[in-house]
Design a protein around this motif. Sequence first.
Motif, mmCIF file in Angstrom:
data_model
loop_
_atom_site.group_PDB
_atom_site.id
_atom_site.type_symbol
_atom_site.label_atom_id
_atom_site.label_comp_id
_atom_site.label_asym_id
_atom_site.label_seq_id
_atom_site.Cartn_x
_atom_site.Cartn_y
_atom_site.Cartn_z
ATOM 1 N N PRO A 1 33.658 8.703 40.246
ATOM 2 C CA PRO A 1 32.234 8.397 40.049
ATOM 3 C C PRO A 1 31.402 8.637 41.304
ATOM 4 C CG PRO A 1 33.638 6.509 39.491
ATOM 5 C CD PRO A 1 34.515 7.531 40.133
ATOM 6 N N SER A 2 30.149 8.988 41.081
ATOM 7 C CA SER A 2 29.233 9.186 42.208
ATOM 8 C C SER A 2 27.827 8.749 41.814
ATOM 9 C CB SER A 2 29.215 10.669 42.600
ATOM 10 O OG SER A 2 28.001 10.969 43.267
ATOM 11 N N ASP A 3 27.177 8.001 42.704
ATOM 12 C CA ASP A 3 25.788 7.607 42.444
ATOM 13 C C ASP A 3 24.880 8.819 42.474
ATOM 14 O OD1 ASP A 3 26.557 5.053 42.286
ATOM 15 O OD2 ASP A 3 26.003 4.486 44.348
ATOM 16 N N ARG B 1 38.284 16.058 41.415
ATOM 17 C CA ARG B 1 39.192 16.444 42.505
ATOM 18 C C ARG B 1 40.627 16.462 41.982
ATOM 19 N NH1 ARG B 1 34.967 17.533 44.508
ATOM 20 N NH2 ARG B 1 34.038 16.728 46.446
ATOM 21 N N CYS B 2 41.391 17.443 42.438
ATOM 22 C CA CYS B 2 42.796 17.574 42.031
ATOM 23 C C CYS B 2 43.678 16.782 42.994
ATOM 24 C CB CYS B 2 43.235 19.034 42.107
ATOM 25 S SG CYS B 2 42.185 20.159 41.182
ATOM 26 N N TYR B 3 44.707 16.124 42.463
ATOM 27 C CA TYR B 3 45.708 15.459 43.306
ATOM 28 C C TYR B 3 47.093 15.731 42.728
ATOM 29 C CZ TYR B 3 41.791 13.514 45.716
ATOM 30 O OH TYR B 3 40.623 13.418 46.439
ATOM 31 N N ALA C 1 35.336 12.097 47.788
ATOM 32 C CA ALA C 1 36.207 11.526 46.755
ATOM 33 C C ALA C 1 37.429 10.831 47.352
ATOM 34 C CB ALA C 1 36.642 12.627 45.789
ATOM 35 N N SER C 2 38.043 11.445 48.357
ATOM 36 C CA SER C 2 39.268 10.852 48.912
ATOM 37 C C SER C 2 38.965 9.469 49.490
ATOM 38 C CB SER C 2 39.869 11.771 49.976
ATOM 39 O OG SER C 2 38.942 12.023 51.008
ATOM 40 N N ASN C 3 37.838 9.334 50.166
ATOM 41 C CA ASN C 3 37.485 8.032 50.735
ATOM 42 C C ASN C 3 37.106 7.037 49.644
ATOM 43 O OD1 ASN C 3 37.768 8.376 53.696
ATOM 44 N ND2 ASN C 3 36.408 10.102 53.283
ATOM 45 N N VAL D 1 42.075 22.582 47.912
ATOM 46 C CA VAL D 1 40.623 22.717 48.073
ATOM 47 C C VAL D 1 39.918 21.739 47.131
ATOM 48 C CG1 VAL D 1 40.638 25.147 48.762
ATOM 49 C CG2 VAL D 1 40.592 24.574 46.335
ATOM 50 N N SER D 2 38.657 21.449 47.398
ATOM 51 C CA SER D 2 37.870 20.612 46.499
ATOM 52 C C SER D 2 37.221 21.478 45.440
ATOM 53 C CB SER D 2 36.778 19.874 47.277
ATOM 54 O OG SER D 2 37.354 18.885 48.097
ATOM 55 N N LEU D 3 37.228 20.999 44.199
ATOM 56 C CA LEU D 3 36.572 21.769 43.139
ATOM 57 C C LEU D 3 35.056 21.720 43.341
ATOM 58 C CD1 LEU D 3 38.537 20.686 39.923
ATOM 59 C CD2 LEU D 3 39.107 22.410 41.635
HETATM 60 C C1 LIG Z 1 45.909 21.669 43.327
HETATM 61 C C2 LIG Z 1 45.407 20.667 44.349
HETATM 62 C C3 LIG Z 1 46.188 19.569 44.671
HETATM 63 C C4 LIG Z 1 45.745 18.655 45.626
HETATM 64 N N1 LIG Z 1 46.530 17.583 45.932
HETATM 65 C C5 LIG Z 1 46.145 16.687 46.859
HETATM 66 C C6 LIG Z 1 46.970 15.576 47.197
HETATM 67 O O1 LIG Z 1 48.057 15.414 46.655
HETATM 68 N N2 LIG Z 1 46.510 14.693 48.133
HETATM 69 C C7 LIG Z 1 45.301 14.858 48.749
HETATM 70 O O2 LIG Z 1 44.927 14.004 49.571
HETATM 71 N N3 LIG Z 1 44.503 15.929 48.454
HETATM 72 C C8 LIG Z 1 44.894 16.822 47.522
HETATM 73 N N4 LIG Z 1 44.067 17.878 47.195
HETATM 74 C C9 LIG Z 1 42.760 17.987 47.834
HETATM 75 C C10 LIG Z 1 41.728 17.133 47.056
HETATM 76 O O3 LIG Z 1 41.501 17.698 45.773
HETATM 77 C C11 LIG Z 1 40.363 17.100 47.763
HETATM 78 O O4 LIG Z 1 39.991 18.416 48.091
HETATM 79 C C12 LIG Z 1 40.407 16.235 49.015
HETATM 80 O O5 LIG Z 1 40.764 14.891 48.693
HETATM 81 C C13 LIG Z 1 39.045 16.229 49.716
HETATM 82 O O6 LIG Z 1 38.068 15.790 48.817
HETATM 83 P P1 LIG Z 1 36.803 14.934 49.340
HETATM 84 O O7 LIG Z 1 35.846 14.821 48.223
HETATM 85 O O8 LIG Z 1 37.282 13.675 49.981
HETATM 86 O O9 LIG Z 1 36.263 15.822 50.511
HETATM 87 P P2 LIG Z 1 35.107 16.941 50.438
HETATM 88 O O10 LIG Z 1 35.303 17.803 49.219
HETATM 89 O O11 LIG Z 1 35.141 17.625 51.753
HETATM 90 O O12 LIG Z 1 33.808 16.058 50.299
HETATM 91 C C14 LIG Z 1 32.605 16.648 50.619
HETATM 92 C C15 LIG Z 1 31.993 17.188 49.338
HETATM 93 O O13 LIG Z 1 31.594 16.084 48.532
HETATM 94 C C16 LIG Z 1 30.206 16.186 48.233
HETATM 95 N N5 LIG Z 1 29.658 14.835 48.282
HETATM 96 C C17 LIG Z 1 29.427 14.083 49.380
HETATM 97 N N6 LIG Z 1 28.934 12.880 49.001
HETATM 98 C C18 LIG Z 1 28.865 12.876 47.647
HETATM 99 C C19 LIG Z 1 28.448 11.934 46.682
HETATM 100 N N7 LIG Z 1 28.001 10.707 47.014
HETATM 101 N N8 LIG Z 1 28.521 12.282 45.376
HETATM 102 C C20 LIG Z 1 28.989 13.505 45.001
HETATM 103 N N9 LIG Z 1 29.355 14.445 45.894
HETATM 104 C C21 LIG Z 1 29.318 14.131 47.190
HETATM 105 C C22 LIG Z 1 29.621 17.055 49.317
HETATM 106 O O14 LIG Z 1 28.487 17.746 48.820
HETATM 107 C C23 LIG Z 1 30.769 18.026 49.607
HETATM 108 O O15 LIG Z 1 30.772 19.083 48.650
HETATM 109 C C24 LIG Z 1 44.496 18.823 46.239
HETATM 110 C C25 LIG Z 1 43.700 19.922 45.895
HETATM 111 C C26 LIG Z 1 44.153 20.834 44.955
HETATM 112 C C27 LIG Z 1 43.282 22.004 44.563
#
Ligand SMILES: Cc1cc2nc3c(=O)[nH]c(=O)nc-3n(C[C@H](O)[C@H](O)[C@H](O)COP(=O)(O)OP(=O)(O)OC[C@H]3O[C@@H](n4cnc5c(N)ncnc54)[C@H](O)[C@@H]3O)c2cc1C
Length: 347
Positions: A46-48, A55-57, A81-83, A231-233
Amino acid sequence: MPTPKWTLTVADVVAETADAATIVFDPPDTGDCAYRPGQFLTLRVPSDQTGAVARCYSLCSSPATDKRLAVTVKRTAEGYASNWLCDNVRVGDRIDCLPPSGVFTPADLHTDLLLIAGGSGITPMLSITKTVLARGRGHVVLLYANRDPEAVIFAAALRDLVNDHPDRLTVIHWLEAVQGLPNDQTLARLLAPYAGHDVFICGPSLFMRSARSAVESFGVPRSRIHIENFVSLSGDPFVDKPVDVDQVPPAAADKPQQTAEVVVQLNGDTHTLTWTRKDTLIDLLIAQGIEAPYSCREGDCGTCQCMLLDGEVDMDTHGALDEEDIAEGVVLGCQARPASDHITVEF
Ligand SMILES: Cc1cc2nc3c(=O)[nH]c(=O)nc-3n(C[C@H](O)[C@H](O)[C@H](O)COP(=O)(O)OP(=O)(O)OC[C@H]3O[C@@H](n4cnc5c(N)ncnc54)[C@H](O)[C@@H]3O)c2cc1C
């Protein structure tokens, strides 16, 4: 045909390290949660600001040894998302996700494997390791790189697995605080004895580049090297896309004939289909009710990779592919639209 979705209940949250947590889910209500080791779930977070992000995990649980499903999320600096997941998910929460997907999985469990993981890249490797040890006959060598001992996720689980399977599992820890950053040469020297193994690589991009160069330097062919990019979707795969898009993309608009014939080899079956130039290959296969692998439909995750055996396609984006993939004829089904009259692809 709408994309199938699950809503999973959180059964447990386990702090693994200071910046990584495992989220354990009860199986879906349907009870059908078959998956292959190395596959991933796509979670709706979810996001405000935007309503949600996807996001894929990778699943760190094993279909062979674990009743529940589990993913491990490592905090990304400045990430959203991770945080959010590490800070907010509690037992009993319900989280929407797409069912397991992905092609980062061994073809069989009896082949010897060399798994090369950096940081959170360990998650699919743990699932693969547990499954091979429980169900297969293959040997597993795992090289696992981390900043320092405190950053090592699953240290105890790996120790237990080595104790239980000393003849079939070798774990080599690489600690940057002790050994410095691994590079092509140091990895090649360490891993060359395992040149006959199938290779799986997952971790930060520089680490993956070094690992790939290293295994290529001692002759592992491209067909035996599997890479997962964390990567992040950018899009939202939870929103169903209409198959019959009105807009013909510019590349397709120039082509006089509006359809092509495509032969699709998938799971041992051959399908001969008429492919409208405005649709992607995945649009076509979904519309025909053919179960092709796909997840994000944005070109990011690489699940829908297939080989172009004949003909030409245009791709809106090359996303998950590198130049070498493209030169070898790898295409993304979710991005590919016909650019010649006859095309053959193999998944
Ligand atoms: C096949 C696959 C498997 C994966 N497996 C794992 C795994 O096992 N473990 C793991 O830790 N990771 C894994 N990942 C990576 C995971 O999917 C994320 O890319 C990673 O957690 C980083 O996401 P994030 O949102 O925290 O960071 P980012 O994607 O860097 O967050 C920044 C992005 O979020 C947007 N954003 C910022 N604030 C908001 C908001 N309030 N609302 C909406 N959008 C906002 C920004 O515009 C920017 O695009 C995997 C990825 C893939 C493709």
